[in-house]
Design a protein around this motif. Structure first.
Motif, PDB file in Angstrom:
ATOM      1  N   PRO A  32       1.322  79.987  44.340  1.00 54.06           N
ATOM      2  CA  PRO A  32       0.738  81.234  44.846  1.00 54.06           C
ATOM      3  C   PRO A  32      -0.468  81.693  44.041  1.00 54.06           C
ATOM      4  CG  PRO A  32       3.120  81.378  44.925  1.00 54.06           C
ATOM      5  CD  PRO A  32       2.799  80.082  44.229  1.00 54.06           C
ATOM      6  N   GLU A  33      -0.412  81.531  42.712  1.00 56.70           N
ATOM      7  CA  GLU A  33      -1.543  81.982  41.900  1.00 56.70           C
ATOM      8  C   GLU A  33      -2.806  81.163  42.188  1.00 56.70           C
ATOM      9  OE1 GLU A  33       1.379  79.781  39.038  1.00 56.70           O
ATOM     10  OE2 GLU A  33       1.491  81.164  40.762  1.00 56.70           O
ATOM     11  N   ASP A  34      -2.625  79.904  42.595  1.00 53.39           N
ATOM     12  CA  ASP A  34      -3.789  79.096  42.971  1.00 53.39           C
ATOM     13  C   ASP A  34      -4.431  79.639  44.243  1.00 53.39           C
ATOM     14  OD1 ASP A  34      -3.383  77.177  40.871  1.00 53.39           O
ATOM     15  OD2 ASP A  34      -1.753  76.315  42.058  1.00 53.39           O
ATOM     16  N   GLU A  85       3.804  71.074  53.978  1.00 56.96           N
ATOM     17  CA  GLU A  85       3.794  69.982  53.002  1.00 56.96           C
ATOM     18  C   GLU A  85       3.449  70.465  51.600  1.00 56.96           C
ATOM     19  OE1 GLU A  85       2.960  65.812  55.319  1.00 56.96           O
ATOM     20  OE2 GLU A  85       1.201  66.888  54.584  1.00 56.96           O
ATOM     21  N   ILE A  86       3.446  71.787  51.409  1.00 55.96           N
ATOM     22  CA  ILE A  86       3.252  72.390  50.093  1.00 55.96           C
ATOM     23  C   ILE A  86       4.450  73.305  49.841  1.00 55.96           C
ATOM     24  CG2 ILE A  86       0.745  72.217  50.126  1.00 55.96           C
ATOM     25  CD1 ILE A  86       0.654  75.155  51.050  1.00 55.96           C
ATOM     26  N   PRO A  87       4.661  73.797  48.625  1.00 54.50           N
ATOM     27  CA  PRO A  87       5.842  74.627  48.355  1.00 54.50           C
ATOM     28  C   PRO A  87       5.938  75.839  49.282  1.00 54.50           C
ATOM     29  CG  PRO A  87       4.831  73.946  46.299  1.00 54.50           C
ATOM     30  CD  PRO A  87       3.898  73.516  47.387  1.00 54.50           C
ATOM     31  N   MET A  88       7.155  76.139  49.720  1.00 49.25           N
ATOM     32  CA  MET A  88       7.362  77.234  50.661  1.00 49.25           C
ATOM     33  C   MET A  88       6.903  78.576  50.096  1.00 49.25           C
ATOM     34  SD  MET A  88       8.242  78.298  53.609  1.00 49.25           S
ATOM     35  CE  MET A  88       9.161  76.981  54.386  1.00 49.25           C
ATOM     36  N   GLU A  89       7.111  78.799  48.798  1.00 50.48           N
ATOM     37  CA  GLU A  89       6.678  80.070  48.217  1.00 50.48           C
ATOM     38  C   GLU A  89       5.170  80.248  48.350  1.00 50.48           C
ATOM     39  OE1 GLU A  89       7.170  80.449  43.999  1.00 50.48           O
ATOM     40  OE2 GLU A  89       6.688  78.357  43.600  1.00 50.48           O
ATOM     41  N   THR A  90       4.433  79.156  48.311  1.00 52.03           N
ATOM     42  CA  THR A  90       2.981  79.214  48.446  1.00 52.03           C
ATOM     43  C   THR A  90       2.586  79.506  49.884  1.00 52.03           C
ATOM     44  OG1 THR A  90       2.820  77.604  46.655  1.00 52.03           O
ATOM     45  CG2 THR A  90       0.848  77.959  47.978  1.00 52.03           C
ATOM     46  N   VAL A  91       3.304  78.917  50.817  1.00 53.60           N
ATOM     47  CA  VAL A  91       3.063  79.189  52.241  1.00 53.60           C
ATOM     48  C   VAL A  91       3.297  80.664  52.537  1.00 53.60           C
ATOM     49  CG1 VAL A  91       3.795  78.658  54.601  1.00 53.60           C
ATOM     50  CG2 VAL A  91       3.670  76.828  52.902  1.00 53.60           C
ATOM     51  N   VAL A  92       4.414  81.198  52.035  1.00 48.11           N
ATOM     52  CA  VAL A  92       4.747  82.605  52.274  1.00 48.11           C
ATOM     53  C   VAL A  92       3.684  83.511  51.664  1.00 48.11           C
ATOM     54  CG1 VAL A  92       6.404  84.441  51.772  1.00 48.11           C
ATOM     55  CG2 VAL A  92       7.225  82.181  52.450  1.00 48.11           C
ATOM     56  N   PHE A  93       3.278  83.224  50.437  1.00 48.62           N
ATOM     57  CA  PHE A  93       2.282  84.051  49.771  1.00 48.62           C
ATOM     58  C   PHE A  93       0.961  84.037  50.535  1.00 48.62           C
ATOM     59  CE2 PHE A  93      -1.247  84.650  46.823  1.00 48.62           C
ATOM     60  CZ  PHE A  93      -0.900  85.841  46.211  1.00 48.62           C
ATOM     61  N   ALA A  94       0.530  82.861  50.973  1.00 48.55           N
ATOM     62  CA  ALA A  94      -0.726  82.765  51.723  1.00 48.55           C
ATOM     63  C   ALA A  94      -0.653  83.579  53.011  1.00 48.55           C
ATOM     64  CB  ALA A  94      -1.037  81.302  52.031  1.00 48.55           C
ATOM     65  N   LYS A 150      -2.451  90.966  55.090  1.00 49.72           N
ATOM     66  CA  LYS A 150      -3.070  92.132  54.465  1.00 49.72           C
ATOM     67  C   LYS A 150      -4.537  92.260  54.870  1.00 49.72           C
ATOM     68  CE  LYS A 150      -0.137  92.240  50.322  1.00 49.72           C
ATOM     69  NZ  LYS A 150      -0.087  92.039  48.850  1.00 49.72           N
ATOM     70  N   ARG A 151      -5.170  91.126  55.141  1.00 54.49           N
ATOM     71  CA  ARG A 151      -6.582  91.114  55.525  1.00 54.49           C
ATOM     72  C   ARG A 151      -6.785  91.228  57.028  1.00 54.49           C
ATOM     73  NH1 ARG A 151     -10.000  86.693  52.190  1.00 54.49           N
ATOM     74  NH2 ARG A 151      -9.360  87.203  50.067  1.00 54.49           N
ATOM     75  N   GLY A 152      -5.703  91.248  57.771  1.00 51.60           N
ATOM     76  CA  GLY A 152      -5.825  91.333  59.229  1.00 51.60           C
ATOM     77  C   GLY A 152      -6.161  90.010  59.878  1.00 51.60           C
ATOM     78  N   MET A 153      -5.911  88.888  59.186  1.00 50.53           N
ATOM     79  CA  MET A 153      -6.179  87.577  59.745  1.00 50.53           C
ATOM     80  C   MET A 153      -5.074  87.149  60.714  1.00 50.53           C
ATOM     81  SD  MET A 153      -7.397  85.606  56.242  1.00 50.53           S
ATOM     82  CE  MET A 153      -7.720  84.039  57.074  1.00 50.53           C
ATOM     83  N   LEU A 154      -5.425  86.274  61.639  1.00 49.24           N
ATOM     84  CA  LEU A 154      -4.449  85.644  62.521  1.00 49.24           C
ATOM     85  C   LEU A 154      -3.786  84.510  61.742  1.00 49.24           C
ATOM     86  CD1 LEU A 154      -3.609  85.526  65.679  1.00 49.24           C
ATOM     87  CD2 LEU A 154      -5.058  83.492  65.703  1.00 49.24           C
ATOM     88  N   VAL A 155      -2.462  84.481  61.726  1.00 49.06           N
ATOM     89  CA  VAL A 155      -1.730  83.449  60.986  1.00 49.06           C
ATOM     90  C   VAL A 155      -1.118  82.462  61.972  1.00 49.06           C
ATOM     91  CG1 VAL A 155       0.132  82.962  59.358  1.00 49.06           C
ATOM     92  CG2 VAL A 155      -1.243  85.040  59.094  1.00 49.06           C
TER      93      VAL A 155
END
Length: 306
Positions: free
Chosen positions: A121-123, A142-151, A157-162
């Motif tokens: 997440p910090e990356d 294909e990356i850690p789930m915690e990183t997916v959730v954080f992204a 928060k920015r109003g982007m489409l996920v």
């Protein structure tokens, strides 16, 4: 470089591919045919597809500081993708995928994640600020789930489409549903997430309704030669796919997702974007390799005219 409006957070792998008549059984050796290496990884495949198909993409990920990593960075930069968010890891090797493609076009894949597993997440937090103009966040698993959730949290928060492609299948993916605007499982991933056995369009609709009831507004389930089903704010659509002879299905789902993001950023409706993505994926399966199979925008447009 154009502003990067599609931000891809995900994996980069070097694919090592062997063609064979069939995939070996456990303990069996099968003599194969052609061997080749190709840049791959679900994240980077989707970024390349988005870039080739009219989107302007940036990639956030990790790759090794090795011969594969150097070759990869050069290749992906040549696609016009913003690579500022790709970090080279000095301790872990680049991710590697071993791919067997059988005569029918089906494949079996084993992945050694390497540096991809170190994307934290910090990356993502460190790199996200580079792209204030981002409109769509494209994610895979294909990356850690915690990183997916954080992204996904940062994007919301920015109003982007996920947009989440839940591949490879992961039982923890349900925790992401409140953050997802569009989810794009294939048949097998949809079955795993819903428990619904998908055998036809009707059962695919049931699976899409299940996911929608869990809070995902837009559900697109890809069904191979049956095309895709789309549940768009409660309205159901079946989108057919052109009939082709498949040579290699390795990156079909990635091409679909990159194409979908590119079409949405060009303000196509979700139905039209899904149809565009189906055509792009159909072209891709007639070619060998992952990124080497991804069509360009003019090829899809010409295909639409035939």
């Amino acid at each position: 470089m154009r502003e990067s409006r599609i931000i891809v957070v995900g994996s980069l792998n070097m694919d090592m591919v062997v063609q064979a008549d069939r995939i070996p059984n456990p303990g069996e050796t099968v003599l194969g045919g052609t061997f080749f290496m190709s840049t791959g990884g679900k994240g980077a495949n989707q970024a390349v597809a988005a870039a080739r198909l009219g989107g302007n993409a940036a990639m956030i990920g990790k790759i090794g500081r090795d011969i594969f990593g150097s070759r990869y960075l050069q290749a992906i930069q040549e696609e016009g993708i913003d690579i500022q968010g790709i970090e080279q890891d000095s301790e872990e090797p680049s991710g590697i995928a071993l791919v067997i493609v059988e005569r029918s076009g089906e494949n079996a894949i084993v992945v050694a994640p390497g540096a991809n597993a170190g994307l934290r997440p910090e990356d993502v937090e460190q790199q996200f600020h580079r792209y204030p103009e981002g409109k769509i966040l494209l994610l895979q698993l294909e990356i850690p789930m915690e990183t997916v959730v954080f992204a996904a949290q940062q994007a919301k928060k920015r109003g982007m489409l996920v947009l989440l492609n839940p591949a490879p299948a992961n039982d923890a993916v349900t925790s992401l549903f409140p953050l997802i605007d569009i989810i794009t499982p294939n048949l097998h991933e949809a079955e795993q997430m819903t428990g619904v056995k998908i055998t036809d369009i009707a059962s695919a609709k049931c699976a899409a309704q299940y996911l929608s009831a869990k809070g995902v507004r837009h559900v697109v389930i890809t069904l191979g030669e049956l095309g895709a089903v789309l549940l768009d704010d409660g309205e159901f659509h079946h989108v057919p796919v052109p009939r082709v002879t498949a040579l290699d299905t390795t990156a079909a789902g990635d091409v679909f997702n990159g194409a979908l993001a590119a079409a949405i950023i060009q303000e196509k409706s979700l139905v039209d974007a899904t149809a565009f993505a189906c055509k792009a994926a159909a072209i891709a399966v007639t070619r060998l390799g992952a990124q080497s199979s991804i069509p360009y925008l003019h090829e899809v447009m010409q295909y639409q005219e035939t």
